[in-house]
Write an enzyme that holds these catalytic residues in place. Structure first.
Site, PDB file in Angstrom:
ATOM      1  N   TYR A 142      11.712  36.471  35.387  1.00  0.00           N
ATOM      2  CA  TYR A 142      10.264  36.490  35.602  1.00  0.00           C
ATOM      3  C   TYR A 142       9.984  36.730  37.074  1.00  0.00           C
ATOM      4  O   TYR A 142      10.555  36.066  37.943  1.00  0.00           O
ATOM      5  CB  TYR A 142       9.641  35.156  35.168  1.00  0.00           C
ATOM      6  CG  TYR A 142       8.127  35.133  35.313  1.00  0.00           C
ATOM      7  CD1 TYR A 142       7.327  35.941  34.515  1.00  0.00           C
ATOM      8  CD2 TYR A 142       7.512  34.314  36.259  1.00  0.00           C
ATOM      9  CE1 TYR A 142       5.941  35.925  34.644  1.00  0.00           C
ATOM     10  CE2 TYR A 142       6.127  34.282  36.399  1.00  0.00           C
ATOM     11  CZ  TYR A 142       5.349  35.088  35.588  1.00  0.00           C
ATOM     12  OH  TYR A 142       3.983  35.070  35.712  1.00  0.00           O
ATOM     13  N   ASP A 237      14.575  37.703  44.196  1.00  0.00           N
ATOM     14  CA  ASP A 237      13.326  36.985  43.972  1.00  0.00           C
ATOM     15  C   ASP A 237      13.647  35.493  44.042  1.00  0.00           C
ATOM     16  O   ASP A 237      14.127  34.896  43.087  1.00  0.00           O
ATOM     17  CB  ASP A 237      12.723  37.367  42.621  1.00  0.00           C
ATOM     18  CG  ASP A 237      11.397  36.642  42.372  1.00  0.00           C
ATOM     19  OD1 ASP A 237      11.000  35.816  43.220  1.00  0.00           O
ATOM     20  OD2 ASP A 237      10.773  36.906  41.329  1.00  0.00           O
ATOM     21  N   LYS A 265       6.252  29.076  45.869  1.00  0.00           N
ATOM     22  CA  LYS A 265       6.526  27.691  45.493  1.00  0.00           C
ATOM     23  C   LYS A 265       6.836  26.784  46.701  1.00  0.00           C
ATOM     24  O   LYS A 265       5.916  26.389  47.390  1.00  0.00           O
ATOM     25  CB  LYS A 265       7.589  27.672  44.400  1.00  0.00           C
ATOM     26  CG  LYS A 265       7.050  28.437  43.158  1.00  0.00           C
ATOM     27  CD  LYS A 265       7.856  28.320  41.905  1.00  0.00           C
ATOM     28  CE  LYS A 265       7.076  28.900  40.740  1.00  0.00           C
ATOM     29  NZ  LYS A 265       7.581  30.136  40.160  1.00  0.00           N
TER      30      LYS A 265
HETATM   31  C1  LIG Z   1       6.879  31.445  39.863  1.00  0.00           C
HETATM   32  C2  LIG Z   1       7.622  32.707  40.050  1.00  0.00           C
HETATM   33  C3  LIG Z   1       6.968  33.909  40.352  1.00  0.00           C
HETATM   34  C4  LIG Z   1       5.480  34.046  40.370  1.00  0.00           C
HETATM   35  O1  LIG Z   1       4.888  33.252  41.329  1.00  0.00           O
HETATM   36  P1  LIG Z   1       3.317  32.887  41.200  1.00  0.00           P
HETATM   37  O2  LIG Z   1       3.036  32.132  42.438  1.00  0.00           O
HETATM   38  O3  LIG Z   1       3.201  32.091  39.943  1.00  0.00           O
HETATM   39  O4  LIG Z   1       2.583  34.177  41.116  1.00  0.00           O
HETATM   40  C5  LIG Z   1       7.742  35.015  40.636  1.00  0.00           C
HETATM   41  N1  LIG Z   1       9.086  34.952  40.606  1.00  0.00           N
HETATM   42  C6  LIG Z   1       9.743  33.825  40.312  1.00  0.00           C
HETATM   43  C7  LIG Z   1      11.228  33.806  40.330  1.00  0.00           C
HETATM   44  C8  LIG Z   1       9.034  32.665  40.004  1.00  0.00           C
HETATM   45  O5  LIG Z   1       9.695  31.559  39.691  1.00  0.00           O
END
Ligand SMILES: *Cc1c(COP(=O)(O)O)cnc(C)c1O
Length: 424
Positions: A142, A237, A265
Site C-alpha cells: 500500500y 516507501d 506517520k
Molecule cells: C500509511 C501509508 C501510506 C499512506 O499514508 P497516508 O498518510 O495515509 O496518506 C503510504 N505508504 C505506506 C507504506 C503507508 O503505511
C-alpha cells in the site's frame, strides 16, 4: 444505544460509511467502531468511558505513546506562536536536518501533508528523472490512494475484496506493474519484458499493509541490483517503517541505499505530515530549484513539524531497545498462548510492528495472507475488543507497540488473548 452507536449513526448520515478512512468502519470484522474521546500512553478511552489497550497507535505515529507530556507541552507552546504562516519557518529546517543526519541515503527532503502525497510526488520525480512511465509495485503493498497505486492494492482495498477501484483510469493503470513480494523472479520477469521503460520500483521494505512480513534474505538487495542494471530508481516507501523499525528506518536496519524514500506517520508525531527525500541530484529537480512541480499550502506546518521534531528527538537507541524488548515479549507471548490453546497461528514481527496471522506460516506475500483464516481473526478481534484490547480491525494490518506499553500491560494483553483464543 450507547454514545458510540449514536455518533456512528449520525456520522453515517453525513460521511461515507461514517468514517474518514475506510478501515475504521470495521467492515472487515463486523460491528460498530467505538468513538474515541481521549488517549493517554498506551490507552484509549471511548465516548462511553470504556478503556482499551491500544495496538493501533494511530497506525504508527504514536511510537512514544499518546499525549506524551513533553510533546504536548511543545505543541501548546507552538500554538501560541501561530498555527500556519504560508512562509518558511525554523522547525521545517530542523526536522529536515534531523532526517538527513539519520538517514544516509537522504541528502535533501521535501515535506508534504500525508504519506499519499509523498509517494505520489516521489513517483512523479522518478518518472521525470528517468524519462520513463512504468512503475513496479508489489501485490498487497500500500502506497496511499493515488491512482497509480490503486491497482491490486492491499489494506482497505484488499479488505473490501476489490482489486481495483472504480474511478482509476485505464491510463493510470496501464503504467503500473505488479510483482510478488519476496519473489525476485516475479520482478526479474517484468524487467526482462520491459525493463528499459521502468522508472522505478516502489516497495515497502517491511510491508505492514498486508500484515507484517520480513523481507527474505537478499530480496531488497536483489531489487537494488535489478534497478541498477536497468537504470531504474529504487523507492523505499517507509511511511510506516521509517523511524519505527530502526533509528534510520528499514533501510538502516537492512543496510540499504534506495534512490528515494518516502516518510509519514512517525515523522508527524500524530499530526498530518509526509515527506520524500533522497540524493541531491534527484531532489534538486523539484520546484523551485528544478522543473518538477510539487507544492502545498500547509506543507511544513509549524505544529506538524514541532510534533515530528519532538518525537524524533526522543527516538534514541534506548527507546528502540525498549521497543524491541516489549514487542518481543508480546510476540513470544502470543506464540505461547496459541500453542497452549491449540489454535493454529503464526506471529511475524519486525521491531515494534507485528501481525498475528491465523495461518500455519510463514506468510511471505499477499497470496499467503489471503489464505489466512480471516473469519477467525474477526472473532478474535471482537473478543479482544470486548475485553478491552483494541487491535487493528483487519487481519491484513500491522499491530503497533509503543514505548508506553509496559510489561504489565503486555501481560494483561496475553492473559486476555488466551481467554479469547480458548473461546473461539
Ligand atoms: C500509511 C501509508 C501510506 C499512506 O499514508 P497516508 O498518510 O495515509 O496518506 C503510504 N505508504 C505506506 C507504506 C503507508 O503505511
Amino acid at each position: 444505544m450507547n454514545n458510540s452507536q449514536t455518533l456512528f449513526n449520525r456520522a453515517q448520515k453525513v460521511t461515507p460509511g461514517g468514517v474518514n478512512s475506510p478501515v475504521r468502519a470495521f467492515k472487515a470484522v463486523g460491528g460498530n467502531p467505538p468513538f474515541i474521546k481521549s488517549a493517554k500512553g498506551c490507552m484509549l478511552m471511548d465516548v462511553d468511558g470504556k478503556e482499551y489497550i491500544d495496538y493501533i497507535g494511530s497506525w504508527g505515529p504514536m511510537i512514544l505513546g499518546h499525549s506524551h507530556p513533553e510533546i504536548t507541552q511543545a505543541l501548546k507552546n507552538a500554538v501560541d506562536n501561530g498555527t500556519s504562516f504560508g512562509a518558511p519557518s525554523q522547525p521545517e529546517v530542523e526536522l529536515a536536518e534531523d532526517i538527513v543526519k539519520r538517514v544516509e541515503s537522504i541528502e535533501m527532503v521535501r515535506f508534504v501533508n500525508s504519506g499519499t502525497e509523498a509517494t505520489m510526488s516521489a513517483i512523479r520525480l522518478a518518472r521525470a528523472a528517468t524519462g520513463r512511465d512504468i512503475i513496479v509495485k508489489f501485490a498487497g503493498g500500500y502506497h496511499g490512494h493515488a491512482d497509480s497505486f490503486l491497482i491490486q492494492a492491499g489494506s482497505g482495498v484488499a479488505t473490501f475484496a476489490s482489486p481495483d477501484s472504480p474511478g482509476v483510469t485505464k491510463g493510470s493503470a496501464k503504467d503500473t506493474r505488479i510483482a510478488q513480494y519476496n519473489d525476485l523472479d516475479s520482478v526479474q520477469s517484468l524487467f526482462d519484458a520491459e525493463g528499459d521503460q521502468v522508472a522505478a520500483i516502489i516497495v515497502e521494505p517491511v510491508p505492514g499493509n498486508m500484515g507484517v512480513m520480513p523481507p527474505v534474505h537478499g530480496f531488497l538487495e536483489g531489487l537494488e541490483r535489478i534497478c541498477h542494471t536497468h537504470q531504474s530508481l529504487l523507492i523505499f516507501d517507509e511511511v510506516m517503517s521509517g523511524f519505527r523499525v530502526h533509528p534510520a528506518g528499514a533501510q538502516g536496519r537492512y543496510d540499504m541505499m534506495p534512490d528515494l524514500t518516502t516518510f509519514g506517520k512517525v515523522i508527524g508525531g500524530g499530526l498530518p505530515v509526509g515527506a520524500y527525500g533522497g540524493r541531491k541530484d534527484l531532489m534538486e529537480m523539484i520546484s523551485p530549484s528544478g522543473p518538477v512541480y510539487q507544492a502545498g499550502t500547509l506543507s511544513g506546518n509549524p505544529l506538524a513539524m514541532t510534533a515530528g521534531l519532538e518525537t524524533l528527538k526522543r527516538l534514541d537507541d534506548s527507546v528502540y531497545h525498549l521497543l524491541e524488548e516489549r514487542s518481543s515479549q508480546l510476540s513470544t507471548g502470543l506464540l505461547e498462548v496459541l500453542k497452549k490453546t491449540g489454535v493454529q497461528g503464526t506471529v511475524q514481527r519486525v521491531g515494534s510492528m507485528l501481525t498475528l496471522f491465523f495461518h500455519a506460516g510463514p506468510v511471505m506475500n499477499f497470496e499467503d495472507v489471503k489464505t489466512a483464516d480471516h473469519d477467525k481473526f474477526s472473532r478474535f478481534f471482537k473478543g479482544m475488543l470486548e475485553k478491552g484490547v483494541h487491535l487493528p480491525p483487519s487481519g491484513y494490518e500491522a499491530w503497533f507497540v509503543s514505548a508506553a506499553h509496559d510489561e504489565t500491560v503486555i501481560n494483561r494483553t496475553l492473559v486476555i488473548a488466551e481467554e479469547v483464543l480458548k473461546s473461539l
